[in-house]
Design a protein around this motif. Structure first.
Motif, mmCIF file in Angstrom:
data_model
loop_
_atom_site.group_PDB
_atom_site.id
_atom_site.type_symbol
_atom_site.label_atom_id
_atom_site.label_comp_id
_atom_site.label_asym_id
_atom_site.label_seq_id
_atom_site.Cartn_x
_atom_site.Cartn_y
_atom_site.Cartn_z
ATOM 1 N N VAL A 57 79.173 104.414 31.366
ATOM 2 C CA VAL A 57 80.014 103.490 30.619
ATOM 3 C C VAL A 57 79.222 102.655 29.617
ATOM 4 C CG1 VAL A 57 79.872 101.592 32.285
ATOM 5 C CG2 VAL A 57 81.923 101.849 30.888
ATOM 6 N N SER A 58 77.909 102.483 29.839
ATOM 7 C CA SER A 58 77.117 101.644 28.938
ATOM 8 C C SER A 58 76.378 102.446 27.866
ATOM 9 C CB SER A 58 76.108 100.811 29.738
ATOM 10 O OG SER A 58 75.259 101.647 30.489
ATOM 11 N N THR A 59 76.447 103.780 27.924
ATOM 12 C CA THR A 59 75.729 104.599 26.952
ATOM 13 C C THR A 59 76.320 104.428 25.559
ATOM 14 O OG1 THR A 59 75.306 106.240 28.675
ATOM 15 C CG2 THR A 59 74.930 106.912 26.404
ATOM 16 N N ARG A 60 75.468 104.268 24.575
ATOM 17 C CA ARG A 60 75.917 104.074 23.200
ATOM 18 C C ARG A 60 75.077 104.919 22.257
ATOM 19 N NH1 ARG A 60 73.119 100.010 20.610
ATOM 20 N NH2 ARG A 60 74.994 99.317 19.507
ATOM 21 N N MET A 61 75.718 105.446 21.200
ATOM 22 C CA MET A 61 75.023 106.278 20.240
ATOM 23 C C MET A 61 75.431 105.844 18.829
ATOM 24 S SD MET A 61 74.623 110.436 20.292
ATOM 25 C CE MET A 61 76.377 110.812 20.187
ATOM 26 N N GLU A 62 74.459 105.352 18.067
ATOM 27 C CA GLU A 62 74.722 104.875 16.714
ATOM 28 C C GLU A 62 74.737 106.057 15.746
ATOM 29 O OE1 GLU A 62 72.136 101.684 15.619
ATOM 30 O OE2 GLU A 62 72.290 100.700 17.585
ATOM 31 N N LEU A 63 75.762 106.103 14.865
ATOM 32 C CA LEU A 63 75.935 107.225 13.947
ATOM 33 C C LEU A 63 76.274 106.734 12.551
ATOM 34 C CD1 LEU A 63 78.042 109.727 16.107
ATOM 35 C CD2 LEU A 63 75.610 109.883 15.594
ATOM 36 N N ASP A 64 76.113 107.625 11.600
ATOM 37 C CA ASP A 64 76.580 107.379 10.237
ATOM 38 C C ASP A 64 78.112 107.447 10.245
ATOM 39 O OD1 ASP A 64 77.357 107.715 7.506
ATOM 40 O OD2 ASP A 64 75.327 108.368 7.036
ATOM 41 N N PRO A 65 78.803 106.503 9.582
ATOM 42 C CA PRO A 65 80.282 106.513 9.589
ATOM 43 C C PRO A 65 80.915 107.786 9.039
ATOM 44 C CG PRO A 65 79.457 104.406 8.794
ATOM 45 C CD PRO A 65 78.277 105.315 8.903
ATOM 46 N N VAL A 66 80.184 108.545 8.228
ATOM 47 C CA VAL A 66 80.772 109.766 7.659
ATOM 48 C C VAL A 66 80.510 110.990 8.533
ATOM 49 C CG1 VAL A 66 80.585 108.875 5.305
ATOM 50 C CG2 VAL A 66 78.723 110.275 6.244
ATOM 51 N N PHE A 67 79.742 110.812 9.606
ATOM 52 C CA PHE A 67 79.458 111.950 10.479
ATOM 53 C C PHE A 67 80.736 112.362 11.207
ATOM 54 C CE2 PHE A 67 78.128 113.823 14.531
ATOM 55 C CZ PHE A 67 77.290 114.823 14.072
ATOM 56 N N ARG A 68 80.902 113.644 11.424
ATOM 57 C CA ARG A 68 82.041 114.149 12.209
ATOM 58 C C ARG A 68 81.592 115.405 12.943
ATOM 59 N NH1 ARG A 68 81.682 114.226 6.386
ATOM 60 N NH2 ARG A 68 82.006 116.390 5.712
ATOM 61 N N SER A 69 82.167 115.590 14.121
ATOM 62 C CA SER A 69 81.805 116.746 14.929
ATOM 63 C C SER A 69 82.954 117.090 15.858
ATOM 64 C CB SER A 69 80.549 116.445 15.760
ATOM 65 O OG SER A 69 80.864 115.505 16.764
ATOM 66 N N ASN A 70 82.833 118.269 16.494
ATOM 67 C CA ASN A 70 83.916 118.692 17.390
ATOM 68 C C ASN A 70 83.772 118.091 18.782
ATOM 69 O OD1 ASN A 70 81.829 120.180 18.487
ATOM 70 N ND2 ASN A 70 82.793 122.185 18.164
ATOM 71 N N TYR A 71 82.938 117.043 18.916
ATOM 72 C CA TYR A 71 82.830 116.310 20.176
ATOM 73 C C TYR A 71 83.030 114.812 19.984
ATOM 74 C CZ TYR A 71 78.016 116.290 18.352
ATOM 75 O OH TYR A 71 76.907 116.191 17.544
ATOM 76 N N ILE A 72 83.596 114.408 18.834
ATOM 77 C CA ILE A 72 83.870 112.991 18.582
ATOM 78 C C ILE A 72 85.332 112.798 18.199
ATOM 79 C CG2 ILE A 72 83.359 110.978 17.145
ATOM 80 C CD1 ILE A 72 80.550 111.975 16.802
ATOM 81 N N GLY A 73 86.003 111.854 18.858
ATOM 82 C CA GLY A 73 87.368 111.460 18.535
ATOM 83 C C GLY A 73 87.459 109.943 18.552
ATOM 84 N N PHE A 74 88.607 109.407 18.923
ATOM 85 C CA PHE A 74 88.746 107.942 18.988
ATOM 86 C C PHE A 74 90.022 107.576 19.732
ATOM 87 C CE2 PHE A 74 91.163 109.231 15.302
ATOM 88 C CZ PHE A 74 92.204 108.327 15.171
ATOM 89 N N ARG A 75 90.094 106.295 20.153
ATOM 90 C CA ARG A 75 91.335 105.719 20.660
ATOM 91 C C ARG A 75 91.579 104.412 19.903
ATOM 92 N NH1 ARG A 75 91.609 105.591 26.559
ATOM 93 N NH2 ARG A 75 89.795 106.971 26.604
ATOM 94 N N VAL A 76 92.808 103.927 19.919
ATOM 95 C CA VAL A 76 93.182 102.794 19.078
ATOM 96 C C VAL A 76 93.322 101.522 19.898
ATOM 97 C CG1 VAL A 76 94.385 104.332 17.490
ATOM 98 C CG2 VAL A 76 95.673 103.186 19.317
ATOM 99 N N LEU A 77 93.273 100.395 19.209
ATOM 100 C CA LEU A 77 93.501 99.085 19.819
ATOM 101 C C LEU A 77 94.578 98.365 19.011
ATOM 102 C CD1 LEU A 77 90.984 96.538 21.183
ATOM 103 C CD2 LEU A 77 92.534 95.787 19.381
ATOM 104 N N ARG A 78 95.482 97.688 19.713
ATOM 105 C CA ARG A 78 96.502 96.879 19.052
ATOM 106 C C ARG A 78 96.350 95.434 19.469
ATOM 107 N NH1 ARG A 78 102.856 96.138 20.343
ATOM 108 N NH2 ARG A 78 102.668 93.974 19.716
ATOM 109 N N GLU A 79 96.243 94.524 18.514
ATOM 110 C CA GLU A 79 96.131 93.109 18.807
ATOM 111 C C GLU A 79 97.487 92.528 19.185
ATOM 112 O OE1 GLU A 79 94.449 91.239 15.396
ATOM 113 O OE2 GLU A 79 92.489 92.228 15.608
ATOM 114 N N GLN A 80 97.456 91.361 19.844
ATOM 115 C CA GLN A 80 98.700 90.664 20.156
ATOM 116 C C GLN A 80 99.403 90.241 18.877
ATOM 117 O OE1 GLN A 80 99.014 87.671 23.204
ATOM 118 N NE2 GLN A 80 96.909 88.057 23.857
ATOM 119 N N SER A 81 100.718 90.200 18.941
ATOM 120 C CA SER A 81 101.495 89.677 17.811
ATOM 121 C C SER A 81 101.356 88.167 17.782
ATOM 122 C CB SER A 81 102.971 90.064 17.952
ATOM 123 O OG SER A 81 103.101 91.466 17.995
#
Length: 633
Positions: A608-632
């Motif tokens: 859970v604590s592992t982190r990997m710094e990347l270039d924002p334009v990098f993309r690969s078939n092992y990277i995706g994302f999930r979203v966050l919604r702030e309170q109204s």
């Protein structure tokens, strides 16, 4: 073959001769035998090393003799040839003296013969030594088996001893004073004082029992998770009186007995339950009357059995709270009290927080961990929400994560340098976060609505992992990542820019603020209140997540459909493995960090604590994302 049979018989005799251990031996006696056998075992190891070294030396000497034999054979053949030549010359010239040739040949034959005899003797010595080594090795194995058997008996004896020590009986003299409420009758006030006195006596006795155990340190360490309780055999009021201010004082003699199920003795000693399953669950003697068989009414409609007292431990996530049990204040947490078996009403109160309330049926010693929530939260912890976007399009499923604080980073000491130092972080407001990673179906809705073209589709394609490094391939994109996927698989081959474009579209179409989580928010949600390497523990286990060598059907093959594994305690899927997830970070030079590991990365990198710094334009078939919604607001 005869040598092995002989040794097997010898070891069998050794195993059966005088090594039986009496089942009635004390812990100390067994421990002494363990020390003795351990010493013998260590000596066997030392002797075995010495004898093995001796056998290797004999084998080495045998090799020298065998090599010498070849040389001596050549010498013999050379002497024979010289003697034959001398005989041929003797035929032509009978006056020649060939005695030296005959003597040389005789000496060569003798040396060769003596060497053969030496080889035979050395071979026999070597075989005898091998026989000795084999004997010691087999005897050592037998002794090891005996040593392990003693250790098993040692643990069983430890359980027996604790079981006996816990079951002692005593009479506790106790004084207690209560202030009667104005609306309380005299009889009720007296009953309350007597009951609280019994609780005090039970608590004092149970503390004394734990202090008096031979293995008190180990037992007290596991005490919060044990089911040891106290039975009140008899109670007698020796003195009681009312003061002029309405205070009731009572002195009591309470006869009590410690009671412990045998399997709980294993729990207290940190032993496997197998050391306890063969025995009866409860001590012989006095029969414990359970609350469900003969309930008595203590206060209002609360049913209790006053003859059986259990320990209740209360902990909460705040300071200066107040605990009420059956309407009586017991102070603030952390709290340990003795209560009669049966039903009780528990409330934990703190100004500015929602009141915690629980109806508790106390059938064993229990620990309650109370998580008080601030009253101003707009989101309710664990609540599932989903926005309907313009055009009646369903947005991602979200889970509400309540505000709080946590320790972030390498908590277990096995992480990488960029996970250090450990820092305490505070989340000031609750937020909604995707219960799963954004799927192919989710991203497809966005593309259909906006005609968006991803970075991978514009140029260079998408990277895949091969030979320990990412390799770019032009025809790979979120539509074709290099493996078969369904609408339920996470969308991959997306850059940070692609992910931001998606959340901006969600914000526009929902009227709420969507964004990518910060890595602090991501780790808080992924940990789900845990301080282990994975939300389920410190070991990856088997088939708990989709990562390389994690035992799932997708490991090192492809992404898995989201929600193929269990949720964490906050209700999130796939926070370990499946795909790395884009987050934003102030602690990254590029502002972009991926978290969570992936289907083709090692389990250690799914922590859970592992982190990997990347270039924002990098993309690969092992990277995706999930979203966050702030309170109204």
């Amino acid at each position: 073959m005869n040598r092995l049979v002989h040794l097997a018989v010898a070891v069998t005799l050794l195993s059966c001769s005088g090594l039986a251990v009496s089942a009635s031996m004390t812990v100390a006696e067994i421990e002494q035998q363990i020390q003795q056998k351990q010493s013998e075992f260590d000596n066997y190891n030392k002797n075995l090393d010495i004898e093995i070294a001796a056998s290797r030396e004999l084998e080495k000497e045998l090799g020298v003799l065998r090599n010498k034999s070849a040389t001596l054979e050549q010498d013999r053949l050379r002497a024979l040839n010289e003697m034959n030549l001398a005989y041929e010359k003797l035929v032509e010239d009978p006056s020649l003296d060939i005695d030296s040739s005959r003597q040389n040949y005789a000496s060569a034959v003798k040396a060769h013969k003596e060497n053969k005899e030496a080889i035979t003797q050395k071979y026999n010595e070597w075989q005898t030594q091998l026989n000795k080594v084999e004997h010691i090795r087999l005897a050592k194995h037998s002794l090891l088996n005996k040593l392990e058997g003693l250790k098993e008996q040692f643990n069983t004896a430890r359980v027996d001893r604790l079981y006996r020590e816990f079951g002692r009986q005593d009479t506790i003299l106790v004084n207690h004073e209560v202030t009667c409420d104005r609306e309380e009758t005299i009889n009720k006030c007296m009953d309350r004082g007597k009951n609280l006195a019994k609780q005090k006596a039970s608590k004092r006795f149970l503390d004394d029992v734990y202090e008096g155990l031979t293995e008190a340190v180990e037992a007290k360490q596991h005490r919060p998770y044990s089911d040891g309780y106290v039975q009140i055999i008899r109670s007698e009021v020796t003195n009681s009186s009312f003061s002029g201010q309405g205070d009731f004082s009572v002195s009591m003699a309470v006869e009590v007995k410690g009671t412990l199920k045998r399997n709980e003795a294993c729990a207290l000693l940190g032993l496997d339950r197998r050391y306890c399953v063969s025995q009866a669950d409860q001590q012989p003697g006095i029969q414990v009357v359970k609350a469900e068989t003969t309930p008595t009414t203590q206060t209002g409609s609360v049913n209790t059995d006053e003859s059986v007292m259990y320990e209740l431990t209360l902990r909460s996530n705040v300071y200066d709270d107040e605990v009420f049990i059956d309407g009586v204040s017991y102070g603030s947490t952390k709290l340990q009290i003795m209560l009669p078996a049966g039903k009780h009403n528990v409330e934990v109160v703190k100004r500015g927080y929602q009141t915690y309330s629980q109806a508790l049926d106390l059938k064993e010693s229990t620990t309650l961990k109370v998580d008080l929530e601030r009253t101003q939260f707009a989101f309710n912890k664990g609540e599932k929400i989903q926005d309907i976007l313009a055009g009646d399009i369903a947005g991602p499923n979200l889970v509400v994560v309540a505000a709080g604080s946590f320790r972030m980073g390498d908590l277990t000491g096995v992480g990488l340098e960029n996970e250090k130092p450990v820092q305490t972080k505070e989340i000031l407001e609750s937020y909604g976060i995707g219960e799963a990673e954004v799927t192919v179906a989710d991203f497809n809705k966005f593309v259909e609505q906006t005609s968006y073209v991803t970075d991978a589709e514009k140029e260079r394609g998408c990277a895949y992992y091969e030979g320990g490094e990412p390799v770019w391939q032009e025809n790979l994109s979120w539509r074709n990542p290099g493996f078969t996927q369904t609408d339920k698989n996470p969308a991959v081959c997306l850059s940070l820019n692609d992910a931001k474009a998606y959340v901006e579209w969600l914000s526009e179409k929902s009227g709420n603020t969507y964004r990518l989580p910060t890595e602090v928010e991501w780790e808080y949600a992924a940990r789900a209140g845990k301080e282990s390497d994975y939300w389920w523990g410190d070991s990856i286990g088997i088939d708990n997540a989709n990562c390389g060598w994690c035992g799932s059907q997708w490991s090192n093959v492809s992404t898995s459909p989201v929600a193929s594994f269990k949720r964490n305690d906050f209700g999130l899927y796939d926070t370990a493995g499946n795909v790395w997830e884009w987050t934003t970070s102030q602690n990254s030079q590029s502002g972009a960090v991926v978290r969570g590991g992936a289907w083709n990365f090692a389990p250690r990198l799914a922590r859970v604590s592992t982190r990997m710094e990347l270039d924002p334009v990098f993309r690969s078939n092992y990277i995706g994302f999930r979203v966050l919604r702030e309170q109204s607001k």
